[in-house]
Design an enzyme around this catalytic site. Structure first.
Site, PDB file in Angstrom:
ATOM      1  N   GLY A  11       0.828  -1.197   0.000  1.00 32.97           N
ATOM      2  CA  GLY A  11       0.000   0.000   0.000  1.00 32.97           C
ATOM      3  C   GLY A  11       0.865   1.251   0.000  1.00 32.97           C
ATOM      4  O   GLY A  11       2.067   1.207  -0.289  1.00 32.97           O
ATOM      5  N   ALA A  13       2.112   3.099   2.379  1.00 30.02           N
ATOM      6  CA  ALA A  13       3.246   3.123   3.302  1.00 30.02           C
ATOM      7  C   ALA A  13       4.387   2.262   2.777  1.00 30.02           C
ATOM      8  O   ALA A  13       5.544   2.704   2.715  1.00 30.02           O
ATOM      9  CB  ALA A  13       2.810   2.651   4.689  1.00 30.02           C
ATOM     10  N   THR A  43      -5.220   0.994   0.829  1.00 32.28           N
ATOM     11  CA  THR A  43      -5.013   2.254   0.104  1.00 32.28           C
ATOM     12  C   THR A  43      -5.959   2.354  -1.089  1.00 32.28           C
ATOM     13  O   THR A  43      -6.576   3.392  -1.337  1.00 32.28           O
ATOM     14  CB  THR A  43      -3.558   2.358  -0.387  1.00 32.28           C
ATOM     15  N   ALA A  46      -9.478   3.713  -0.410  1.00 29.21           N
ATOM     16  CA  ALA A  46      -9.655   5.030   0.213  1.00 29.21           C
ATOM     17  C   ALA A  46     -10.321   5.963  -0.793  1.00 29.21           C
ATOM     18  O   ALA A  46      -9.762   6.238  -1.849  1.00 29.21           O
ATOM     19  CB  ALA A  46      -8.310   5.598   0.657  1.00 29.21           C
ATOM     20  N   GLY A  48     -12.108   9.231  -0.005  1.00 26.85           N
ATOM     21  CA  GLY A  48     -12.182  10.678   0.236  1.00 26.85           C
ATOM     22  C   GLY A  48     -10.974  11.479  -0.217  1.00 26.85           C
ATOM     23  O   GLY A  48     -11.095  12.410  -1.001  1.00 26.85           O
ATOM     24  N   GLY A  49      -9.783  11.130   0.266  1.00 28.02           N
ATOM     25  CA  GLY A  49      -8.611  11.879  -0.152  1.00 28.02           C
ATOM     26  C   GLY A  49      -7.531  11.917   0.896  1.00 28.02           C
ATOM     27  O   GLY A  49      -7.495  11.107   1.825  1.00 28.02           O
ATOM     28  N   GLU A 115     -14.210  17.591   5.116  1.00 34.15           N
ATOM     29  CA  GLU A 115     -14.855  16.436   5.727  1.00 34.15           C
ATOM     30  C   GLU A 115     -15.049  16.678   7.221  1.00 34.15           C
ATOM     31  O   GLU A 115     -14.598  17.675   7.765  1.00 34.15           O
ATOM     32  CB  GLU A 115     -14.019  15.173   5.483  1.00 34.15           C
ATOM     33  N   HIS A 243     -16.807   3.605  10.186  1.00 35.78           N
ATOM     34  CA  HIS A 243     -17.215   4.659   9.257  1.00 35.78           C
ATOM     35  C   HIS A 243     -18.728   4.773   9.341  1.00 35.78           C
ATOM     36  O   HIS A 243     -19.443   3.772   9.249  1.00 35.78           O
ATOM     37  CB  HIS A 243     -16.793   4.326   7.825  1.00 35.78           C
ATOM     38  N   HIS A 352     -13.973   0.353  10.028  1.00 34.65           N
ATOM     39  CA  HIS A 352     -13.288   1.082   8.962  1.00 34.65           C
ATOM     40  C   HIS A 352     -11.787   1.228   9.185  1.00 34.65           C
ATOM     41  O   HIS A 352     -11.005   1.046   8.260  1.00 34.65           O
ATOM     42  CB  HIS A 352     -13.918   2.460   8.836  1.00 34.65           C
ATOM     43  N   GLU A 376      -1.595   1.809   8.621  1.00 30.38           N
ATOM     44  CA  GLU A 376      -2.655   1.500   9.577  1.00 30.38           C
ATOM     45  C   GLU A 376      -2.240   0.492  10.636  1.00 30.38           C
ATOM     46  O   GLU A 376      -2.789   0.486  11.734  1.00 30.38           O
ATOM     47  CB  GLU A 376      -3.894   0.983   8.835  1.00 30.38           C
ATOM     48  N   ARG A 387      -9.459   8.940  14.681  1.00 27.54           N
ATOM     49  CA  ARG A 387      -8.746   9.506  13.537  1.00 27.54           C
ATOM     50  C   ARG A 387      -9.552  10.608  12.862  1.00 27.54           C
ATOM     51  O   ARG A 387     -10.729  10.417  12.549  1.00 27.54           O
ATOM     52  CB  ARG A 387      -8.438   8.402  12.512  1.00 27.54           C
ATOM     53  N   SER A 392      -5.094   9.537   7.392  1.00 26.46           N
ATOM     54  CA  SER A 392      -4.381   8.257   7.389  1.00 26.46           C
ATOM     55  C   SER A 392      -3.381   8.140   6.247  1.00 26.46           C
ATOM     56  O   SER A 392      -2.257   7.677   6.435  1.00 26.46           O
ATOM     57  CB  SER A 392      -5.382   7.102   7.339  1.00 26.46           C
TER      58      SER A 392
END
Length: 540
Positions: A11, A13, A43, A46, A48-49, A115, A243, A352, A376, A387, A392
């Site tokens: 991912g 990281a 990853t 994901a 949203g951003g 958000e 979530h 989530h 994560e 969070r 993240s």
């Protein structure tokens, strides 16, 4: 097999670390292991951003720091929050240079979203598939380096430490060292050992511990469980973020489709079965309150009305605007017969994100020497008890970078793996599978998994009580005994290893929840409804 850098997970990281190591040390080997396809990571899902201070005229580091601290409900490490927020801007720029494409306005400026919990517009996004775009860019960049090897369908079984050299290793053993890993090579179905000077765990989350989750099937907490078995430090596992808005589809188990928080950032309104906008009764920030508050509010409304979901109303948002911002969500809703222009979207909370995990310092170092953790699976101190949305991906990049900075100094040492004059490469034994057989009935594994997910969802969900946690602990003890007996007598398989890891993670979540005698952030216990004056991390 031996390598210089071993990265477990592909991912954001893991790939960020791998790219930096390959670029800085072209003469050294960087081995990335992933248990399925290279792009099948948290990853990728994901939506949203990634949060970052881009518009310094309206936004500031101080605002982003304050928003993160408020969401973390008193448990954030302020030093780490400042590091991530301030260093994050450079990491985002690196990502853009690696080829990630974020949405822009007609004048060329980046479109910034907002958000829950954010005081300003600061979320960079690529429509509603931001993670997928970032994963694409990183994988393409990794393919340009000859010294990066990505091994797919390779399942990590355990970390190699002094335990495998015949020494007694306990939580109090000083200077536990990691020498690499045992892996199950799924091409030949054999257990092999991989030795490495530096090992980086970027193994993702553990959402599959619950019956309903936004996480893919691979999110089984493998890295956390392996570190715990290796006597490393784990902390704050009770803080599981649900979530608030996963798409509710009757009868669907496992991975739920995520309705991004950015939809509420664009004006989406939560309503109960009576059509009432209820969030104003729970928080003055209404639908843009932090996730822990929104998830508990939805849980409360579901219990009051006796329903399995609430609704997200986007009918007042112009349809062309919704399709432009959220094409993936629009198509998913349409595929199950929901016209977002005229119908509400049924949503319910789903597991989530894990805010706790492998305890690290500000350089990503774990309590085990030569072993780092990022993403994560790590507990860096950024998130605290909850969070903040879209922090993240930022944290993963910042800590992958910091892991690399520290590891780059260690890799320069001429010492062999494990130190000393000869190291331990020849001393680590091969895997012994004598006395084991193939499992006679896979139902022994699949049924135990269903039981685990049922127990965690019913007893260790959004709202907890002492008696629920006690019941969960007893049932997990029985599942652990049965699964360990199976593990000792049958051949290793990914399904068995994942079950074993998830039971361990479930145990860690329950134990940390039992130790926390208060309600804080994502952990809400009706027997301790208030915050304690003693602010502490729970470390196991």
């Amino acid at each position: 097999m031996q390598t210089d850098f071993l990265v477990i997970g592909s991912g954001i990281a893991g790939l960020t670390f791998a790219l930096k190591a390959a670029q800085r040390f072209p003469d050294k080997k960087v081995l990335v292991i992933t248990k399925t396809q290279a792009d099948e990571t948290n990853t990728k899902y994901a939506q949203g951003g990634i949060a970052g201070v881009i518009d310094f005229e309206k936004d500031s580091f101080d605002k982003h720091i304050e928003d993160t601290l408020i969401a973390g409900d008193g448990l954030c490490n302020k030093q780490v929050v400042e590091i991530v927020v301030k260093e994050g801007v450079d990491r985002i720029q690196e990502l853009i240079e690696w080829g990630a494409r974020f949405d822009k306005e007609s004048d060329g400026d980046y479109k910034l979203g907002k958000e829950g919990g954010h005081s300003e517009f600061r979320i960079l996004h690529h429509k509603d598939i931001t993670g997928k775009e970032m994963e694409r860019a990183l994988l393409e960049a990794a393919q340009s380096y000859a010294n990066i090897e990505i091994v797919k369908h390779c399942f990590v079984v355990d970390l190699l430490t002094q335990h495998h050299l015949g020494y007694l290793v306990t939580k109090s053993t000083p200077h536990i060292e990691c020498y690499g890993v045992y892996v199950l090579n799924r091409e030949n179905n054999k257990i092999e050992k991989i030795l490495s000077k530096i090992t980086v765990l970027a193994s993702g989350g553990n959402g599959q511990v619950y019956r309903s989750t936004t996480n893919p099937n691979i999110a089984t907490g493998d890295g956390i469980a392996m570190v715990y078995r290796a006597k490393g430090r784990i902390e704050n596992m009770e803080f599981i973020q649900f979530h608030p808005t996963a798409l509710y589809e009757p009868g669907v188990r496992g991975q739920s489709f995520l309705i991004s928080e950015a939809v509420r950032g664009d004006g989406g309104i939560l309503r109960n079965k009576n059509g009432e906008a209820f969030m104003e009764r729970y928080d003055p920030r209404k639908d843009l309150a932090p996730r822990d508050i929104v998830a508990r509010a939805i849980d409360s409304e579901m219990k009051i009305t006796g329903t399995e979901h609430v609704y997200l109303d986007v009918t007042h948002i112009p349809t062309d605007k919704f399709i432009e911002h959220f094409p993936n969500i629009y198509e998913k809703c349409r595929s199950i017969g929901i016209d977002v222009a005229t119908q509400y979207i049924p949503v319910a909370p789903a597991a989530h994100y894990s805010c706790g995990g492998i305890k690290t310092d500000e350089w990503g170092r774990t309590s085990i020497k030569h072993l780092y953790a990022a993403g994560e699976c790590a507990s860096t101190g950024l998130h605290g008890a909850n969070r903040l949305a879209s922090n993240s991906l930022l944290e993963a990049m910042v800590f992958a970078h910091r892991c690399f900075i520290d590891a780059a100094e260690k890799i320069k040492s001429p010492s062999p793996i494990g130190g000393g004059s000869e190291g331990v490469a020849e001393l680590v034994p091969d895997w012994k599978a004598t006395g084991t057989t193939q499992p006679k009935e896979m139902i022994l594994i699949t049924q135990s998994l269903k039981e685990l997910q049922q127990v965690m969802s019913d007893y260790v969900g959004i709202v907890r009580t002492n008696i629920r946690l006690e019941r969960a602990a007893k049932r997990l003890d029985l599942l652990w005994e049965e699964t360990e007996a199976l593990y000792q007598t049958t051949a290793v398989s990914p399904q068995l290893c994942e079950l074993r890891n998830m039971i361990t993670v479930g145990y860690l979540i329950v134990k940390c929840a039992q130790f926390r005698k208060e309600s804080r952030g994502l952990h809400f216990n009706t027997d301790y409804p208030y915050k304690s004056t003693l602010v502490q991390n729970i470390v196991l």
